[in-house]
Design a protein around this motif. Structure first.
Motif, PDB file in Angstrom:
ATOM      1  N   GLU A 122       0.854  -1.354   0.051  1.00  0.00           N
ATOM      2  CA  GLU A 122       0.095   0.000   0.062  1.00  0.00           C
ATOM      3  C   GLU A 122       0.893   1.226   0.019  1.00  0.00           C
ATOM      4  OE1 GLU A 122      -2.257   1.932   3.638  1.00  0.00           O
ATOM      5  OE2 GLU A 122      -3.545   0.373   2.794  1.00  0.00           O
ATOM      6  N   ALA A 123       2.233   1.197   0.688  1.00  0.00           N
ATOM      7  CA  ALA A 123       2.814   2.398   0.911  1.00  0.00           C
ATOM      8  C   ALA A 123       3.109   2.730  -0.582  1.00  0.00           C
ATOM      9  CB  ALA A 123       4.022   2.173   1.525  1.00  0.00           C
ATOM     10  N   ASP A 124       3.676   1.919  -1.606  1.00  0.00           N
ATOM     11  CA  ASP A 124       4.189   2.071  -2.907  1.00  0.00           C
ATOM     12  C   ASP A 124       2.980   2.735  -3.455  1.00  0.00           C
ATOM     13  OD1 ASP A 124       6.796   0.726  -3.049  1.00  0.00           O
ATOM     14  OD2 ASP A 124       5.475  -0.790  -2.331  1.00  0.00           O
ATOM     15  N   TRP A 125       1.500   2.276  -3.683  1.00  0.00           N
ATOM     16  CA  TRP A 125       0.587   2.853  -4.092  1.00  0.00           C
ATOM     17  C   TRP A 125       0.244   4.382  -3.673  1.00  0.00           C
ATOM     18  CZ3 TRP A 125       0.353   0.428  -8.218  1.00  0.00           C
ATOM     19  CH2 TRP A 125       0.340  -0.853  -8.484  1.00  0.00           C
ATOM     20  N   ARG A 126       0.685   4.446  -2.356  1.00  0.00           N
ATOM     21  CA  ARG A 126       0.290   5.917  -1.811  1.00  0.00           C
ATOM     22  C   ARG A 126       1.471   6.969  -2.479  1.00  0.00           C
ATOM     23  NH1 ARG A 126      -2.313   5.668   3.431  1.00  0.00           N
ATOM     24  NH2 ARG A 126      -1.782   8.030   3.538  1.00  0.00           N
ATOM     25  N   LEU A 127       2.445   6.543  -2.692  1.00  0.00           N
ATOM     26  CA  LEU A 127       3.672   7.431  -3.133  1.00  0.00           C
ATOM     27  C   LEU A 127       3.340   7.610  -4.651  1.00  0.00           C
ATOM     28  CD1 LEU A 127       6.135   8.979  -2.739  1.00  0.00           C
ATOM     29  CD2 LEU A 127       7.512   6.699  -3.074  1.00  0.00           C
ATOM     30  N   LEU A 128       3.098   6.703  -5.467  1.00  0.00           N
ATOM     31  CA  LEU A 128       2.859   6.906  -6.681  1.00  0.00           C
ATOM     32  C   LEU A 128       2.289   8.105  -7.249  1.00  0.00           C
ATOM     33  CD1 LEU A 128       3.439   5.457  -9.632  1.00  0.00           C
ATOM     34  CD2 LEU A 128       1.101   4.362  -9.473  1.00  0.00           C
ATOM     35  N   PRO A 129       0.995   8.353  -6.984  1.00  0.00           N
ATOM     36  CA  PRO A 129       0.406   9.754  -7.741  1.00  0.00           C
ATOM     37  C   PRO A 129       1.323  10.973  -7.577  1.00  0.00           C
ATOM     38  CG  PRO A 129      -1.201   8.686  -6.310  1.00  0.00           C
ATOM     39  CD  PRO A 129       0.093   7.847  -6.187  1.00  0.00           C
ATOM     40  N   THR A 130       2.043  10.838  -6.369  1.00  0.00           N
ATOM     41  CA  THR A 130       2.859  12.210  -6.467  1.00  0.00           C
ATOM     42  C   THR A 130       4.034  12.065  -7.241  1.00  0.00           C
ATOM     43  OG1 THR A 130       2.314  12.599  -4.016  1.00  0.00           O
ATOM     44  CG2 THR A 130       4.426  13.598  -4.656  1.00  0.00           C
ATOM     45  N   LEU A 131       4.688  10.722  -7.544  1.00  0.00           N
ATOM     46  CA  LEU A 131       5.946  10.671  -8.179  1.00  0.00           C
ATOM     47  C   LEU A 131       5.506  10.879  -9.758  1.00  0.00           C
ATOM     48  CD1 LEU A 131       7.458   7.644  -6.651  1.00  0.00           C
ATOM     49  CD2 LEU A 131       7.993  10.090  -6.120  1.00  0.00           C
ATOM     50  N   VAL A 132       4.308  10.328 -10.278  1.00  0.00           N
ATOM     51  CA  VAL A 132       4.079  10.495 -11.610  1.00  0.00           C
ATOM     52  C   VAL A 132       3.809  12.118 -12.050  1.00  0.00           C
ATOM     53  CG1 VAL A 132       3.250   8.073 -11.957  1.00  0.00           C
ATOM     54  CG2 VAL A 132       1.505  10.219 -11.333  1.00  0.00           C
ATOM     55  N   ARG A 133       3.266  12.682 -10.849  1.00  0.00           N
ATOM     56  CA  ARG A 133       2.915  14.112 -11.327  1.00  0.00           C
ATOM     57  C   ARG A 133       4.238  15.030 -10.875  1.00  0.00           C
ATOM     58  NH1 ARG A 133      -1.733  11.750  -9.389  1.00  0.00           N
ATOM     59  NH2 ARG A 133      -3.486  12.134 -10.341  1.00  0.00           N
ATOM     60  N   PHE A 134       5.379  14.352 -10.503  1.00  0.00           N
ATOM     61  CA  PHE A 134       6.477  15.195  -9.823  1.00  0.00           C
ATOM     62  C   PHE A 134       7.054  16.255 -11.092  1.00  0.00           C
ATOM     63  CE2 PHE A 134      10.160  16.729  -7.957  1.00  0.00           C
ATOM     64  CZ  PHE A 134       9.928  16.903  -6.656  1.00  0.00           C
ATOM     65  N   ASP A 135       7.807  15.658 -11.996  1.00  0.00           N
ATOM     66  CA  ASP A 135       8.569  16.129 -13.021  1.00  0.00           C
ATOM     67  C   ASP A 135       7.615  17.378 -13.777  1.00  0.00           C
ATOM     68  OD1 ASP A 135      10.615  15.265 -12.175  1.00  0.00           O
ATOM     69  OD2 ASP A 135      11.267  14.120 -13.731  1.00  0.00           O
ATOM     70  N   VAL A 136       6.506  16.717 -14.246  1.00  0.00           N
ATOM     71  CA  VAL A 136       5.334  17.638 -15.044  1.00  0.00           C
ATOM     72  C   VAL A 136       4.553  18.582 -14.329  1.00  0.00           C
ATOM     73  CG1 VAL A 136       5.483  15.617 -16.791  1.00  0.00           C
ATOM     74  CG2 VAL A 136       3.604  16.096 -15.000  1.00  0.00           C
ATOM     75  N   GLY A 137       4.593  18.669 -13.068  1.00  0.00           N
ATOM     76  CA  GLY A 137       3.631  19.501 -12.294  1.00  0.00           C
ATOM     77  C   GLY A 137       4.368  20.286 -11.073  1.00  0.00           C
ATOM     78  N   TYR A 138       4.817  19.161 -10.032  1.00  0.00           N
ATOM     79  CA  TYR A 138       5.441  19.969  -8.961  1.00  0.00           C
ATOM     80  C   TYR A 138       6.691  20.688  -8.943  1.00  0.00           C
ATOM     81  CZ  TYR A 138       1.732  16.743  -6.976  1.00  0.00           C
ATOM     82  OH  TYR A 138       0.487  16.004  -6.986  1.00  0.00           O
ATOM     83  N   TYR A 139       7.704  19.955 -10.052  1.00  0.00           N
ATOM     84  CA  TYR A 139       8.804  20.646 -10.417  1.00  0.00           C
ATOM     85  C   TYR A 139       8.628  22.053 -10.854  1.00  0.00           C
ATOM     86  CZ  TYR A 139      13.560  21.016 -12.264  1.00  0.00           C
ATOM     87  OH  TYR A 139      14.835  21.438 -12.414  1.00  0.00           O
TER      88      TYR A 139
END
Length: 189
Positions: A122-139
């Motif tokens: 579950e921890a991996d699934w909870r991290l995934l949404p932020t990681l996929v958005r990181f370089d295209v959004g949060y960065y």
């Protein structure tokens, strides 16, 4: 989505948020809390789907809970604390917290395929949404730009591995994230 909220509660006048787990038979919202929904999906529908995967095994429950809290406080919510910081001091504190946490996860992944070993949890699934958005959004939009996610070799490999799992990649729409996070907003720092 507003129509679902009103359908489930005709006098609803509050804010509409995602995610939403909707019960089509009872015409009501079951939950709007992602942590609850992911936990429900772990086992609540096994008898319907036949899927017996367990992303929250009892033997790892305590570690998963601790890691979920760390990920939420420092990464999932950390990017928002950075992006919506109202002072330079608040931004500096938040962005350093995000990257210290990413450094921690990078180190963790140098020794394992997933966050808690060789099985996805579950921890991996909870991290995934932020990681996929990181370089295209949060960065860009949230100025979480001390490093790009692609600058982390273990995190990059991990993200690619998770995205390549069956049916995961087709749920990710980078152009949608890019447009949404980079739209005009007076609230971002």
């Amino acid at each position: 989505l507003h129509q679902l909220y009103v359908k489930g509660m005709p006098d609803y006048s509050g804010r509409v948020t995602v995610p939403v787990l909707w019960d089509k038979q009872q015409n009501k919202i079951v939950s709007t809390e992602s942590a609850e929904i992911i936990r429900m999906f772990n086992s609540a529908f096994n008898n319907i789907t036949g899927d017996q995967q367990d992303f929250y095994p009892e033997s790892l429950a305590e570690e998963i809970d601790q890691l979920n809290d760390f990920i939420y406080q420092n990464i999932n919510n950390g990017v928002y604390q950075t992006g919506f910081a109202r002072t330079q001091e608040a931004y500096d504190e938040a962005v350093l917290k995000v990257f210290a946490a990413l450094d921690n996860v990078e180190q963790r992944l140098s020794n394992s395929q997933y966050l808690l070993g060789n099985n996805i949890t579950e921890a991996d699934w909870r991290l995934l949404p932020t990681l996929v958005r990181f370089d295209v959004g949060y960065y860009t939009a949230f100025k979480c730009n001390l490093r790009a996610l692609r600058d982390y070799p273990h995190l990059s490999r991990y993200l690619q591995d998770v995205v390549n799992l069956p049916n995961v990649g087709k749920t990710i729409e980078l152009d949608v994230y890019r447009k949404g996070y980079n739209s005009a907003s007076p609230l971002r720092n």
